[in-house]
Enzyme design. Structure first.
Site: not given
Length: 853
Positions: A184, A253
């Site tokens: 991320e 995710e």
């Protein structure tokens, strides 16, 4: 004979060489449609299970349940601070036995996705970084910084080398088909500018250069350079596309729920919405979905980050914190996975033809050259159902739902129509006798000179403790003259303490004067309170408490914790007295920690006090201990800590984690599955402790004399602590007459008249349980939800008797929803069957093996 033996040996060795050669030929590549394994494009369903958040004894069961739930892949982060607690000293044992975890995945016949990071976020302490990394000279985290890159590369090479030595990459015949570098990073990359871009590019090239033979990914990093695949994280990823047209669309995710923080509510994501999000991603060309989390588990010890993230990391996942199946989430997703797999050949062979069926309705149709046809009919209206025409047939679509037609004709699954049971869990008493407690008060009157030092001014907490403990004492003294006005009836002076996090307990002359806490969003806080000082010397002791180090953001090297001031007294005759720069004495940790009070092997000379706790005043900073025998049975266990305040728990020397009876604030006014999900949408538990129960792994227990130690910061009532077991209490189902079922799909019967297979209600208690009674049953037009069902205007009088005959005394049963079973209480009306059944421990007289009906 000898020649024959040599021939056989050569033949055997040749076979071994041939098979070995075949194993080494395993390949993982990708194209624009999918991950390609051994030449085959695959639609892959994956789930996150983090190995340190459960015990090795749980892994096989968790992974088998993941496989049974329709998963192909198990995903995990790699936790740097767990594996390298001090520089160069590695830990791959117990819950950190990564090789054993991956081999368990392989043994189950599943693939693995290894997200090395090594930054993981994950609501994990310090984002997975070891705290010692902060003290490497010249370091700056997650940017184009040589000290950081050198350390990061060293750990990444360590993990990749270990995986290669154990032949765990798919290219070696192992289970790992994907690896991730960084995590991320997109937002941080932009904040760092050119240095961020350079670091990201370096990380990608470094990872690819390790030669794993499997693709690398970067999540939430739109600039990921070739051949690294950029991927999506979020509640929805149907609008995501990779940065190059030849890369597959991967969702690393898919958030199955959300984490909890002390003082906040429990977040639940309706499975209808999660299934809708996944189906929408697949219909738009997605080919890899990973549920974050599939099993959340427990933040044992001091691994929770945040700060203020709870010890429970349940995440509303399909497998709950204890490893039990959460219904209907697990079962509904299992049905979704079956439906998607039926479409796999068409999905990986073609691009969709998209047709409008209305203002908010669409058809995505995949047709392969070999004749496969799969369709997804979607209704994106969150308010209204829709009736659409597709291929000259009518289809009813509930709001915010997608129907899956693996043959472009028959609906086998609709995301909003839940046909599996709902299981309601309960914490039940065990056979453990009432706990008998002994106590020891943390001594505040004297200091251990060997563990203290004095310095001018206020010091940052982690610089002092190096995160070896949550606790740091800041101690100073003030001399108060006998002429002070407040000593003669005036207003007491006010102490103001500014802290950078996360909590502080104020002690004046050994007595608790007050406490204050920050929050996850606002770690900094100010304590303001009146203090009862006396003439002469007064000891001010501030116990600063960390509640998990932050896990998200940049510049980890610059983050502060503890009391950095100002600390000042107001209301004295002289006015304000700033104490910030006078001499402070520091003590790292608690005396009880230094004396290893939590260890069964401790030979400390501490005198534990045995007394009637009911008569004792609840004291802050108190150690409590008790012994107990392991409860009977095999149900998961927990400690009920409702009567306590805040502190930590150990069993047989192993840390269960932090506890805090903080009451949840939030908006718990109902929840609709339809419409975009966000964590504030579906909240429960308002007005209750955020976490009351704390998981006790059975593998940590001995048959007898298990040592339970509690450290209580605020003052609590340990006589109210009990050991409970988690089990199913009731199961419910609510299924309509024409619920879509996979049994009604036969591709070879296209165009033929086939008998309609009536749907069934399936009820199942946990192993060791059976259905003891039917609490509610109605075939007709019942309404309500599990626990609140009510009869409607149409009700078959046979409802209870049919269910009782089919189900009582059995662990599981299946009841066909049809007029032939119940009679027809209201002709020409669409009917449904709603059931609530009670599960109870099986007795020898009620156990019956036959369950089909």
């Amino acid at each position: 004979m000898e020649t024959n033996s040599v021939y056989k040996l050569c033949l055997f060795l040749g076979l071994v060489w041939f098979l070995g050669f075949q194993l080494v030929q395993c390949t993982v590549t990708y194209d624009r449609k999918a991950i390609v394994i051994n030449g085959q494009r695959r639609i892959l369903m994956s789930g996150s299970i983090h190995y340190p958040r459960s015990t090795p004894e749980m892994w096989e069961d968790l992974i088998q349940k993941a496989k049974d739930g329709g998963l192909d892949v198990v995903e995990t982060y790699v936790f740097w601070n767990g594996h390298e607690p001090t520089p160069g000293n590695f830990n791959f044992e117990g819950r950190y036995d990564l090789v054993r975890f991956l081999k368990t995945i392989q043994k189950a016949g599943l693939y693995a996705h290894l997200r090395i990071g090594p930054y993981v976020c994950a609501e994990w302490n310090f984002g997975g970084f070891p705290v010692w990394l902060k003290y490497v000279p010249g370091i700056s985290f997650r940017t184009d910084n040589e000290p950081f890159k050198r350390a990061m590369q060293g750990f990444t090479e360590k993990i990749v080398g270990l995986m290669k030595s154990e032949k765990l990459f798919e290219s070696q015949g192992g289970p790992i088909i994907l690896s991730q570098i960084e995590n991320e990073y997109g937002v941080q990359s932009k904040l760092f500018g050119a240095a961020g871009h350079n670091y990201m590019t370096w990380a990608a090239e470094m990872a690819v250069g390790l030669g794993t033979g499997v693709p690398w990914v970067m999540c939430k990093e739109e600039d990921a350079p070739d051949p690294v695949i950029n991927t999506c994280n979020g509640f929805y990823c149907d609008s995501f596309s990779p940065n190059k047209p030849y890369k597959p669309t991967i969702w690393t995710e898919a958030w199955s729920g959300w984490f909890t923080e002390f003082g906040g509510p429990i977040h639940q994501r309706p499975v209808q919405d999660l299934a809708y999000a996944v189906a929408r991603f697949i219909q738009n060309g997605g080919s890899f979905v990973n549920y974050y989390m599939y099993h959340g588990g427990t933040n044992f010890g001091r691994t929770a980050g945040g700060p203020f993230v709870t010890t429970s990391y349940d995440y509303d996942a399909p497998l709950d914190e204890y490893g039990l199946i959460r219904q209907p989430k697990y079962g509904h997703l299992k049905e979704l996975h079956k439906a998607i797999k039926m479409c796999e050949r068409a999905l990986v062979s073609a691009d969709p033809i998209i047709t409008s069926l209305g203002d908010f309705q669409q058809a995505h149709v995949y047709t392969s050259e070999s004749g496969d046809c799969a369709a997804f009919l979607s209704n994106h209206n969150s308010k209204s159902a829709a009736r659409v025409m597709f291929n000259n047939m009518h289809y009813n679509l509930p709001p915010w739902s997608i129907s899956i037609l693996p043959d472009c004709r028959n609906v086998v699954f609709n995301t909003a129509k839940v046909g599996v049971q709902t299981s309601q869990m309960q914490m039940l008493p065990t056979n453990v006798e009432t706990l008998s407690w002994e106590t020891y008060d943390e001594d505040l009157t004297s200091l251990d000179d060997s563990s203290t030092f004095t310095a001018p001014g206020l010091l940052e907490q982690i610089n002092v403790t190096r995160d070896t403990t949550d606790y740091l004492w800041y101690i100073t003294s003030v001399d108060i003259g006998s002429s002070e006005s407040f000593l003669r009836g005036g207003e007491l002076p006010t102490l103001i303490v500014q802290s950078t996090g996360h909590a502080v307990h104020i002690f004046i002359n050994g007595q608790l004067s007050g406490s204050a806490f920050g929050t996850r969003e606002n770690r900094k806080f100010t304590y303001t309170g009146k203090v009862n000082l006396r003439a002469g010397t007064n000891k001010i002791a501030l116990l600063s408490v960390a509640v998990g180090l932050p896990n998200v953001g940049g510049h980890y090297e610059a983050w502060n914790t503890g009391i950095l001031g100002p600390v000042a007294l107001h209301g004295l005759d002289q006015g304000k007295w700033d104490l910030s720069w006078q001499k402070w004495t520091y003590q790292v940790g608690l005396k009880g920690e230094a004396m290893s009070l939590v260890s069964p092997n401790s030979i400390s000379s501490v005198e534990w006090l045995q007394a009637s706790l009911a008569a004792q005043k609840q004291q802050p900073l108190t150690w409590h201990k008790s012994f107990f025998n392991a409860p009977d049975g095999d149900e998961p266990l927990a400690l009920d800590m409702e009567g306590m305040g805040k502190g930590q728990i150990w069993i047989n020397g192993q840390s269960i984690g932090r506890y805090w009876t903080a009451f949840a604030n939030g908006d718990c006014n109902g929840c609709s599955y339809a419409g975009g999900f966000r964590p504030t949408k579906c909240q429960t538990g308002c007005g209750q402790p955020t976490q009351r129960y704390y998981h006790v792994p059975r593998s940590w227990l001995k048959p007898m004399q298990n040592l339970l130690v509690i450290f209580e910061e605020l003052g609590g009532d340990p006589s109210r602590i009990s050991i409970v077991k988690r089990s199913v209490s009731t199961v419910c189902a609510d299924v309509a007459e024409f619920h879509p079922t996979i049994k009604n799909w036969h591709i070879e019967s296209y165009g033929k008249v086939e008998d309609f297979h009536s749907p069934k209600v399936h009820l199942k208690c946990n192993p060791g349980q059976s259905i003891s009674s039917i609490k509610f049953a109605s075939f007709g037009t019942p309404f309500g939800t599990c626990g609140t069902y009510q009869q409607g205007s149409c009700h078959a009088s046979t409802s209870y008797s049919v269910l009782e005959k089919k189900c009582i005394g059995k662990q599981r049963c299946a009841v066909t929803i049809s007029n032939s079973n119940f009679g027809d209480p209201c002709p020409k009306v669409l009917k449904r069957l709603s059931v609530e059944a009670v599960c109870a421990p099986t007795t020898s007289t009620t156990a019956q093996p036959n369950w089909r009906g």
